[in-house]
Design a protein around this motif. Structure first.
Motif, PDB file in Angstrom:
ATOM      1  N   LEU A   1      11.144  18.013   4.211  1.00  0.00           N
ATOM      2  CA  LEU A   1      10.704  19.298   4.732  1.00  0.00           C
ATOM      3  C   LEU A   1      10.948  20.446   3.757  1.00  0.00           C
ATOM      4  CD1 LEU A   1      11.866  18.850   8.412  1.00  0.00           C
ATOM      5  CD2 LEU A   1       9.520  19.027   7.617  1.00  0.00           C
ATOM      6  N   ASP A   2      11.861  20.275   2.819  1.00  0.00           N
ATOM      7  CA  ASP A   2      12.098  21.309   1.810  1.00  0.00           C
ATOM      8  C   ASP A   2      11.035  21.263   0.724  1.00  0.00           C
ATOM      9  OD1 ASP A   2      13.250  23.270   0.152  1.00  0.00           O
ATOM     10  OD2 ASP A   2      14.482  21.791  -0.878  1.00  0.00           O
ATOM     11  N   LEU A   3      10.786  20.093   0.167  1.00  0.00           N
ATOM     12  CA  LEU A   3       9.821  19.953  -0.921  1.00  0.00           C
ATOM     13  C   LEU A   3       8.389  19.765  -0.417  1.00  0.00           C
ATOM     14  CD1 LEU A   3      11.846  17.740  -3.426  1.00  0.00           C
ATOM     15  CD2 LEU A   3      11.604  20.228  -3.352  1.00  0.00           C
ATOM     16  N   ASN A   4       8.228  19.679   0.903  1.00  0.00           N
ATOM     17  CA  ASN A   4       6.903  19.621   1.520  1.00  0.00           C
ATOM     18  C   ASN A   4       6.064  18.461   0.985  1.00  0.00           C
ATOM     19  OD1 ASN A   4       5.031  20.568   3.410  1.00  0.00           O
ATOM     20  ND2 ASN A   4       3.931  21.765   1.881  1.00  0.00           N
ATOM     21  N   TYR A   5       6.676  17.295   0.980  1.00  0.00           N
ATOM     22  CA  TYR A   5       5.922  16.113   0.594  1.00  0.00           C
ATOM     23  C   TYR A   5       6.193  14.982   1.575  1.00  0.00           C
ATOM     24  CZ  TYR A   5       9.612  13.016  -1.303  1.00  0.00           C
ATOM     25  OH  TYR A   5      10.678  12.163  -1.448  1.00  0.00           O
ATOM     26  N   SER A   6       5.261  14.052   1.641  1.00  0.00           N
ATOM     27  CA  SER A   6       5.448  12.855   2.452  1.00  0.00           C
ATOM     28  C   SER A   6       4.973  11.651   1.658  1.00  0.00           C
ATOM     29  CB  SER A   6       4.659  12.949   3.765  1.00  0.00           C
ATOM     30  OG  SER A   6       3.260  12.920   3.528  1.00  0.00           O
ATOM     31  N   ALA A   7       5.528  10.511   1.974  1.00  0.00           N
ATOM     32  CA  ALA A   7       5.121   9.256   1.353  1.00  0.00           C
ATOM     33  C   ALA A   7       5.260   8.149   2.383  1.00  0.00           C
ATOM     34  CB  ALA A   7       5.963   8.944   0.119  1.00  0.00           C
ATOM     35  N   VAL A   8       4.466   7.103   2.205  1.00  0.00           N
ATOM     36  CA  VAL A   8       4.592   5.928   3.063  1.00  0.00           C
ATOM     37  C   VAL A   8       4.340   4.697   2.215  1.00  0.00           C
ATOM     38  CG1 VAL A   8       2.182   6.123   3.832  1.00  0.00           C
ATOM     39  CG2 VAL A   8       3.797   4.765   5.166  1.00  0.00           C
ATOM     40  N   SER A   9       5.219   3.713   2.379  1.00  0.00           N
ATOM     41  CA  SER A   9       5.101   2.434   1.688  1.00  0.00           C
ATOM     42  C   SER A   9       4.971   1.346   2.737  1.00  0.00           C
ATOM     43  CB  SER A   9       6.338   2.191   0.815  1.00  0.00           C
ATOM     44  OG  SER A   9       6.332   0.888   0.275  1.00  0.00           O
ATOM     45  N   LEU A  10       3.905   0.576   2.665  1.00  0.00           N
ATOM     46  CA  LEU A  10       3.665  -0.512   3.614  1.00  0.00           C
ATOM     47  C   LEU A  10       3.737  -1.853   2.892  1.00  0.00           C
ATOM     48  CD1 LEU A  10       0.648   0.839   5.721  1.00  0.00           C
ATOM     49  CD2 LEU A  10       3.101   1.056   6.192  1.00  0.00           C
TER      50      LEU A  10
ATOM     51  N   ALA B   1       0.871  -1.172   0.000  1.00  0.00           N
ATOM     52  CA  ALA B   1       0.000   0.000   0.000  1.00  0.00           C
ATOM     53  C   ALA B   1       0.909   1.222   0.000  1.00  0.00           C
ATOM     54  CB  ALA B   1      -0.920   0.020   1.211  1.00  0.00           C
ATOM     55  N   PHE B   2       0.543   2.236  -0.772  1.00  0.00           N
ATOM     56  CA  PHE B   2       1.414   3.403  -0.934  1.00  0.00           C
ATOM     57  C   PHE B   2       0.561   4.662  -0.931  1.00  0.00           C
ATOM     58  CE2 PHE B   2       4.121   6.468  -3.045  1.00  0.00           C
ATOM     59  CZ  PHE B   2       5.407   6.116  -2.646  1.00  0.00           C
ATOM     60  N   ASN B   3       1.078   5.697  -0.280  1.00  0.00           N
ATOM     61  CA  ASN B   3       0.387   6.979  -0.243  1.00  0.00           C
ATOM     62  C   ASN B   3       1.398   8.102  -0.415  1.00  0.00           C
ATOM     63  OD1 ASN B   3      -0.636   9.500   1.327  1.00  0.00           O
ATOM     64  ND2 ASN B   3      -2.482   8.297   0.977  1.00  0.00           N
ATOM     65  N   LEU B   4       1.047   9.104  -1.209  1.00  0.00           N
ATOM     66  CA  LEU B   4       1.900  10.262  -1.456  1.00  0.00           C
ATOM     67  C   LEU B   4       1.094  11.532  -1.268  1.00  0.00           C
ATOM     68  CD1 LEU B   4       4.456  11.729  -2.585  1.00  0.00           C
ATOM     69  CD2 LEU B   4       3.508  11.305  -4.879  1.00  0.00           C
ATOM     70  N   ASN B   5       1.632  12.443  -0.473  1.00  0.00           N
ATOM     71  CA  ASN B   5       1.020  13.744  -0.230  1.00  0.00           C
ATOM     72  C   ASN B   5       2.009  14.839  -0.619  1.00  0.00           C
ATOM     73  OD1 ASN B   5      -1.655  13.747   0.907  1.00  0.00           O
ATOM     74  ND2 ASN B   5      -0.942  15.271   2.377  1.00  0.00           N
TER      75      ASN B   5
ATOM     76  N   GLN C   1      -2.249   4.085  -3.855  1.00  0.00           N
ATOM     77  CA  GLN C   1      -2.358   2.854  -4.633  1.00  0.00           C
ATOM     78  C   GLN C   1      -2.003   1.655  -3.763  1.00  0.00           C
ATOM     79  OE1 GLN C   1      -1.207   2.686  -8.827  1.00  0.00           O
ATOM     80  NE2 GLN C   1       0.271   1.101  -8.307  1.00  0.00           N
ATOM     81  N   ALA C   2      -2.608   0.530  -4.062  1.00  0.00           N
ATOM     82  CA  ALA C   2      -2.288  -0.732  -3.398  1.00  0.00           C
ATOM     83  C   ALA C   2      -2.269  -1.823  -4.441  1.00  0.00           C
ATOM     84  CB  ALA C   2      -3.295  -1.050  -2.301  1.00  0.00           C
ATOM     85  N   GLY C   3      -1.596  -2.918  -4.127  1.00  0.00           N
ATOM     86  CA  GLY C   3      -1.525  -4.025  -5.066  1.00  0.00           C
ATOM     87  C   GLY C   3      -1.308  -5.339  -4.361  1.00  0.00           C
ATOM     88  N   GLY C   4      -1.574  -6.427  -5.065  1.00  0.00           N
ATOM     89  CA  GLY C   4      -1.396  -7.752  -4.482  1.00  0.00           C
ATOM     90  C   GLY C   4      -2.395  -7.999  -3.377  1.00  0.00           C
ATOM     91  N   ASP C   5      -1.933  -8.617  -2.296  1.00  0.00           N
ATOM     92  CA  ASP C   5      -2.839  -9.000  -1.221  1.00  0.00           C
ATOM     93  C   ASP C   5      -2.920  -7.978  -0.089  1.00  0.00           C
ATOM     94  OD1 ASP C   5      -0.386  -9.373  -0.046  1.00  0.00           O
ATOM     95  OD2 ASP C   5      -0.512 -11.562   0.006  1.00  0.00           O
ATOM     96  N   ILE C   6      -2.517  -6.751  -0.370  1.00  0.00           N
ATOM     97  CA  ILE C   6      -2.703  -5.645   0.565  1.00  0.00           C
ATOM     98  C   ILE C   6      -3.573  -4.603  -0.118  1.00  0.00           C
ATOM     99  CG2 ILE C   6      -1.572  -3.768   1.827  1.00  0.00           C
ATOM    100  CD1 ILE C   6       0.802  -5.532   2.291  1.00  0.00           C
ATOM    101  N   SER C   7      -4.567  -4.086   0.592  1.00  0.00           N
ATOM    102  CA  SER C   7      -5.453  -3.072   0.043  1.00  0.00           C
ATOM    103  C   SER C   7      -5.143  -1.723   0.668  1.00  0.00           C
ATOM    104  CB  SER C   7      -6.918  -3.438   0.307  1.00  0.00           C
ATOM    105  OG  SER C   7      -7.266  -3.153   1.644  1.00  0.00           O
TER     106      SER C   7
END
Length: 379
Positions: free
Chosen positions: A338-347, A77-81, A90-96
């Motif tokens: 903190l410079d480009l003011n974005y965050s992401a998380v990959s699970l 599972a992936f999220n980008l802000n 977005q998510a793929g495979g057996d993780i939603s």
């Protein structure tokens, strides 16, 4: 006394209903992996009447993430802000996208932030000896009397890094676990070196329970999960939850925490953590100390601060940073710039090396798109 900055609840106030133990266990196994289904969404949220966000193209990121399934990982599972706008989920495979996944060490930054709310309340001083706050509940040895909360949350205390009691969430109480840690020999003189592990965070979490009069789960819920609307965030165990590595969450809920951080401690007009403490959490706390226990490459991640690793500038060309990340044992990697003011998380549920590979690859694609250049290509 009110709980946190301007919050109207009192210590010990009723909390929202918790999930049952069985359900939490199911979540940590990715909602029974075989039952999870993938999903995705992307694009810019510009329906609020404000100027639309830049028209980014995340097709390369989408296809790259999908390429890891199923040969490298069973799911993700992936999220980008970007600039407080959810750009890509977005998510793929057996993780939603709704799967709550065990994040292991990616638990540390949220746990540290929850504890730091006690500093804003005036109940805790980062540089006061922790013995001050134990209220005689632990037989604290003389050799450990110089240890402070700052040392605990930055792995410079010299305490045992991997005590056996961390794996005993049911049969041992948190107090008993902390006493075990207190009784163990020091690995080094407090404050002189860095050695990564979970023992010091268990002590820090226990102190939070003493000061708040709540269990760790209830304290975390009141201090961080509720004000950030992190509906899924849970910890294993009631008696001895693993403060440094027992969290489970969805990618979207972790995004709430990251956005609060990028906003200087504010989430949806609520000051959850002071700007001064956000600055502390962004400033290297281990410079000049001997690095004895480094789970990550010390050249790639030379700094550390309250749960966040600080990346080498060479890893994020085109950004002045700092870039902060919190990789976990099973491959979960949240990060923010903190410079480009974005965050992401990959699970994912795999291993650290795979998580770091996805992190490195996704970071390059994100920087390319944000900067509009190829200067972010990885060396």
């Amino acid at each position: 006394m009110t709980w946190n900055l301007g919050r109207s609840r009192l210590l010990g106030a009723p909390l929202r209903e918790k999930r049952g133990t069985a359900q939490i266990a199911m979540l940590a196994i990715c909602l029974s992996l075989s039952a999870c289904s993938g999903g995705d969404s992307g694009g810019n949220d510009d329906d609020d009447g404000e100027d639309p966000a830049p028209d980014y193209d995340w097709s390369a990121l989408r296809s790259t993430l999908d390429s890891y399934v199923p040969d490298t990982v069973s799911g993700y599972a992936f999220n980008l802000n970007v600039d407080d706008v959810s750009q890509f989920t977005q998510a793929g495979g057996d993780i939603s996208v709704d799967s709550s996944v065990l994040t292991a060490s990616a638990t540390k930054a949220p746990s540290a932030a929850a504890i730091l709310t006690l500093v804003d309340l005036g109940l805790l001083d980062l540089d006061e000896p922790v013995e001050t706050y134990l209220q005689d509940s632990i037989d604290w040895p003389f050799a450990k009397r110089s240890i402070t909360m700052r040392m605990l949350l930055n792995h410079t205390s010299g305490l045992q890094t991997a005590p056996d009691c961390l794996s005993e969430a049911v049969t041992v109480t948190m107090q008993e676990c902390v006493q075990e840690i207190a009784d163990a020999a020091l690995g080094f003189l407090p404050g002189t070196a860095f050695s990564y592990g979970g023992g010091s965070y268990q002590v820090a979490g226990y102190i939070a329970t003493v000061l708040s009069g709540q269990t760790w789960n209830d304290f975390f819920d009141m201090a961080l999960a509720e004000p950030l609307d992190m509906q899924s965030y849970q910890f294993f165990g009631d008696e001895n939850p693993r403060v440094a590595g027992g969290g489970t969450t969805t990618a979207d809920d972790y995004r709430h925490f990251q956005q609060m951080f990028l906003n200087g401690g504010v989430y949806e007009d609520r000051q959850v953590l002071s700007a001064d403490l956000i600055a502390e959490m962004s400033t290297d706390q281990i410079a000049g100390r001997l690095k004895l226990g480094m789970p990550l490459d010390r050249n790639d991640f030379p700094g550390y601060a309250f749960g966040w690793w600080i990346s080498s500038p060479e890893l994020h060309p085109g950004s002045t940073g700092p870039e902060l990340s919190d990789p976990g044992l099973f491959g979960a990697v949240p990060w923010l710039d903190l410079d480009l003011n974005y965050s992401a998380v990959s699970l994912i549920l795999s291993d650290t090396d795979t998580g770091l590979d996805i992190f490195s690859t996704a970071r390059g694609l994100i920087l390319d798109e944000l900067l509009g250049t190829e200067e972010s290509a990885q060396p």
